[in-house]
Design a protein around this motif. Structure first.
Motif, PDB file in Angstrom:
ATOM      1  N   UNK A 115       0.650  -1.301  -0.162  1.00 30.15           N
ATOM      2  CA  UNK A 115      -0.005  -0.024   0.071  1.00 30.15           C
ATOM      3  C   UNK A 115       0.886   1.188   0.135  1.00 30.15           C
ATOM      4  N   UNK A 116       2.084   1.008   0.258  1.00 31.52           N
ATOM      5  CA  UNK A 116       3.116   2.318   0.499  1.00 31.52           C
ATOM      6  C   UNK A 116       4.163   2.251  -0.766  1.00 31.52           C
ATOM      7  N   UNK A 117       3.765   1.630  -1.867  1.00 38.27           N
ATOM      8  CA  UNK A 117       4.833   1.561  -2.961  1.00 38.27           C
ATOM      9  C   UNK A 117       5.248   2.601  -3.671  1.00 38.27           C
ATOM     10  N   UNK A 118       4.270   3.830  -3.508  1.00 37.42           N
ATOM     11  CA  UNK A 118       4.564   5.033  -4.078  1.00 37.42           C
ATOM     12  C   UNK A 118       5.686   5.811  -3.257  1.00 37.42           C
ATOM     13  N   UNK A 119       6.035   5.432  -1.863  1.00 36.19           N
ATOM     14  CA  UNK A 119       6.864   6.309  -1.047  1.00 36.19           C
ATOM     15  C   UNK A 119       8.289   5.615  -1.262  1.00 36.19           C
ATOM     16  N   UNK A 120       9.183   6.378  -1.861  1.00 38.52           N
ATOM     17  CA  UNK A 120      10.540   6.151  -2.321  1.00 38.52           C
ATOM     18  C   UNK A 120      11.209   5.176  -1.361  1.00 38.52           C
ATOM     19  N   UNK A 121      11.122   5.408  -0.090  1.00 35.63           N
ATOM     20  CA  UNK A 121      11.815   4.598   0.912  1.00 35.63           C
ATOM     21  C   UNK A 121      11.274   3.333   0.814  1.00 35.63           C
ATOM     22  N   UNK A 122       9.742   3.152   0.628  1.00 31.17           N
ATOM     23  CA  UNK A 122       9.549   1.750   0.566  1.00 31.17           C
ATOM     24  C   UNK A 122       9.529   0.992  -0.866  1.00 31.17           C
ATOM     25  N   UNK A 123       9.502   1.864  -1.844  1.00 30.80           N
ATOM     26  CA  UNK A 123      10.002   1.591  -2.931  1.00 30.80           C
ATOM     27  C   UNK A 123      11.150   0.561  -3.531  1.00 30.80           C
ATOM     28  N   UNK A 124      12.195   1.559  -2.676  1.00 31.19           N
ATOM     29  CA  UNK A 124      13.647   0.872  -2.663  1.00 31.19           C
ATOM     30  C   UNK A 124      13.711  -0.528  -1.895  1.00 31.19           C
ATOM     31  N   UNK A 238       5.236  17.982  -0.060  1.00 34.83           N
ATOM     32  CA  UNK A 238       6.787  17.748   0.517  1.00 34.83           C
ATOM     33  C   UNK A 238       7.706  17.718  -0.180  1.00 34.83           C
ATOM     34  N   UNK A 239       7.606  17.063  -1.575  1.00 35.91           N
ATOM     35  CA  UNK A 239       8.753  17.012  -2.546  1.00 35.91           C
ATOM     36  C   UNK A 239       9.212  18.406  -3.045  1.00 35.91           C
ATOM     37  N   UNK A 240       8.310  19.161  -3.090  1.00 35.35           N
ATOM     38  CA  UNK A 240       8.576  20.605  -3.596  1.00 35.35           C
ATOM     39  C   UNK A 240       8.917  21.651  -2.502  1.00 35.35           C
ATOM     40  N   UNK A 241       8.740  21.349  -1.304  1.00 33.82           N
ATOM     41  CA  UNK A 241       8.741  22.216  -0.130  1.00 33.82           C
ATOM     42  C   UNK A 241      10.066  22.024   0.687  1.00 33.82           C
ATOM     43  N   UNK A 242      10.397  20.738   0.688  1.00 33.57           N
ATOM     44  CA  UNK A 242      11.363  20.384   1.813  1.00 33.57           C
ATOM     45  C   UNK A 242      12.479  19.714   1.173  1.00 33.57           C
ATOM     46  N   UNK A 243      13.630  19.827   1.569  1.00 30.62           N
ATOM     47  CA  UNK A 243      14.936  19.105   1.197  1.00 30.62           C
ATOM     48  C   UNK A 243      14.711  17.355   1.351  1.00 30.62           C
ATOM     49  N   UNK A 244      15.457  16.819   0.613  1.00 30.04           N
ATOM     50  CA  UNK A 244      15.229  15.185   0.443  1.00 30.04           C
ATOM     51  C   UNK A 244      15.488  14.716   1.621  1.00 30.04           C
ATOM     52  N   UNK A 245      16.268  14.998   2.630  1.00 25.42           N
ATOM     53  CA  UNK A 245      16.526  14.325   3.887  1.00 25.42           C
ATOM     54  C   UNK A 245      15.258  14.514   4.652  1.00 25.42           C
ATOM     55  N   UNK A 246      14.615  15.676   4.604  1.00 28.38           N
ATOM     56  CA  UNK A 246      13.414  15.920   5.229  1.00 28.38           C
ATOM     57  C   UNK A 246      12.064  15.147   4.769  1.00 28.38           C
ATOM     58  N   UNK A 247      11.914  15.351   3.377  1.00 29.83           N
ATOM     59  CA  UNK A 247      10.569  14.966   2.731  1.00 29.83           C
ATOM     60  C   UNK A 247      10.763  13.374   2.533  1.00 29.83           C
ATOM     61  N   UNK A 248      11.708  12.666   2.646  1.00 31.71           N
ATOM     62  CA  UNK A 248      11.766  11.503   2.397  1.00 31.71           C
ATOM     63  C   UNK A 248      11.232  10.617   3.742  1.00 31.71           C
ATOM     64  N   UNK A 249      11.486  10.884   4.930  1.00 34.20           N
ATOM     65  CA  UNK A 249      11.160  10.121   5.934  1.00 34.20           C
ATOM     66  C   UNK A 249       9.544  10.765   6.344  1.00 34.20           C
ATOM     67  N   UNK A 250       9.481  12.075   5.931  1.00 34.63           N
ATOM     68  CA  UNK A 250       8.005  12.577   6.224  1.00 34.63           C
ATOM     69  C   UNK A 250       7.036  12.081   5.443  1.00 34.63           C
ATOM     70  N   UNK A 251       7.269  11.708   4.125  1.00 32.58           N
ATOM     71  CA  UNK A 251       6.488  11.112   3.421  1.00 32.58           C
ATOM     72  C   UNK A 251       5.875   9.754   3.504  1.00 32.58           C
ATOM     73  N   UNK A 252       6.971   8.980   4.125  1.00 33.27           N
ATOM     74  CA  UNK A 252       6.742   7.665   4.934  1.00 33.27           C
ATOM     75  C   UNK A 252       5.911   7.653   5.915  1.00 33.27           C
TER      76      UNK A 252
END
Length: 297
Positions: A115-124, A238-252
């Protein structure tokens, strides 16, 4: 004596895995990036190597019976992202395990990955799991609900005076302590399980988590229920407003909040005890509202 190779050994769960396998009488080999980070680890042998660099892994699994990997990143740093670590570094470990004829490879995944396949962390992570399941090595996939440490956000908000929840707060989760997860992992491996969804002994709604956090800090509950639309808008921005190190975990974490995360119950550790221990050991500024601090215990 059986030999286990543990990747991600310097992390929270990795240290518990090392201790658990030593307790079970295994010879523990711990993979570490830098030796100064390695102490204290309950390991019989430390191996310094970079899982992102396959050449450094050559021959390090000779004679190993089992590989357990909890290798991954939450905040992307050092120029490395989820695909470089959660996917490629684990794939490098798997290929070395295949060359060394390791019997089984266990991997710590996440619950609700489909269900979280769209989240980069989970996709990897999911991409690596697909490669692992195609490997000739037998595999065990452990999908935990969430760690006690992840629940610290509820405690932090309670200390600040308000807990913010999305929707009606009815989503459920049974988070698990690292030591209990290590035990559950070792048990699943010993039983030859292919996949196991793992949670702790207590199931909470998000609202109940907030109420527990307030009880531990000694304050009446003040819970603000935000429309779930706010969470969905935040995910989009989030992907547009926050750096990757913040947006990645926040999206998860924001994505995971939309689902029940309840796995098979394991362990004995109490989240209440975890919260109170954290408050008692966080220093005067944070311990003031702890029932343990007030009682002097």
């Amino acid at each position: 004596m059986k030999r286990v190779f543990i990747a991600g050994a310097t992390g929270y769960l990795g240290r518990h895995l090392c201790a658990e396998y030593q307790r079970r009488g295994w010879y523990v080999i711990a993979l570490v990036r830098h030796m100064p980070q390695a102490n204290p680890i309950a390991a019989d042998q430390l191996v310094e190597a970079q899982a992102t660099e396959p050449a450094t892994l050559d021959g390090i699994m000779t004679g190993v019976d089992l590989v357990v990997s909890c290798l991954g990143i939450t905040r992307q740093a050092d120029g490395l992202g989820y695909w470089e670590v959660d996917y490629q570094a684990n794939l490098n470990l798997l290929r070395e395990a295949e060359r060394a004829d390791v019997s089984r490879f266990a991997y710590i995944h996440v619950m609700q990955a489909h269900a979280l396949a769209h989240v980069p962390l989970v996709a990897a992570k999911s991409a690596f799991v697909e490669d692992l399941q195609r490997s000739p090595i037998a595999s065990t996939i452990i999908a935990p609900t969430g760690y006690f440490s992840d629940m610290g956000d509820f405690l932090d908000m309670a200390q600040s005076g308000r807990v913010f929840l999305f929707g009606d707060g009815r989503q459920r989760i049974n988070p698990i302590h690292g030591a209990d997860l290590a035990t559950a992992t070792a048990e699943a491996v010993s039983q030859g399980a292919d996949w196991r969804d793992v949670g702790g002994p207590e199931v909470f709604t998000h609202r109940a988590l907030a109420e527990l956090a307030f009880a531990c800090v000694g304050r009446p509950p003040r819970i603000v229920f935000l429309p779930d639309t706010v969470r969905r808008i935040a995910l989009w921005l989030l992907p547009y407003m926050a750096p990757r190190r913040i947006s990645g975990p926040a999206r998860f974490f924001l994505s995971a909040l939309a689902f029940d995360m309840v796995g098979t119950a394991h362990g004995t550790h109490s989240l209440k005890d975890h919260f109170e221990h954290r408050l008692a050991t966080a220093g005067p500024a944070r311990a003031d509202h702890s029932p343990m601090a007030r009682s002097g215990s």
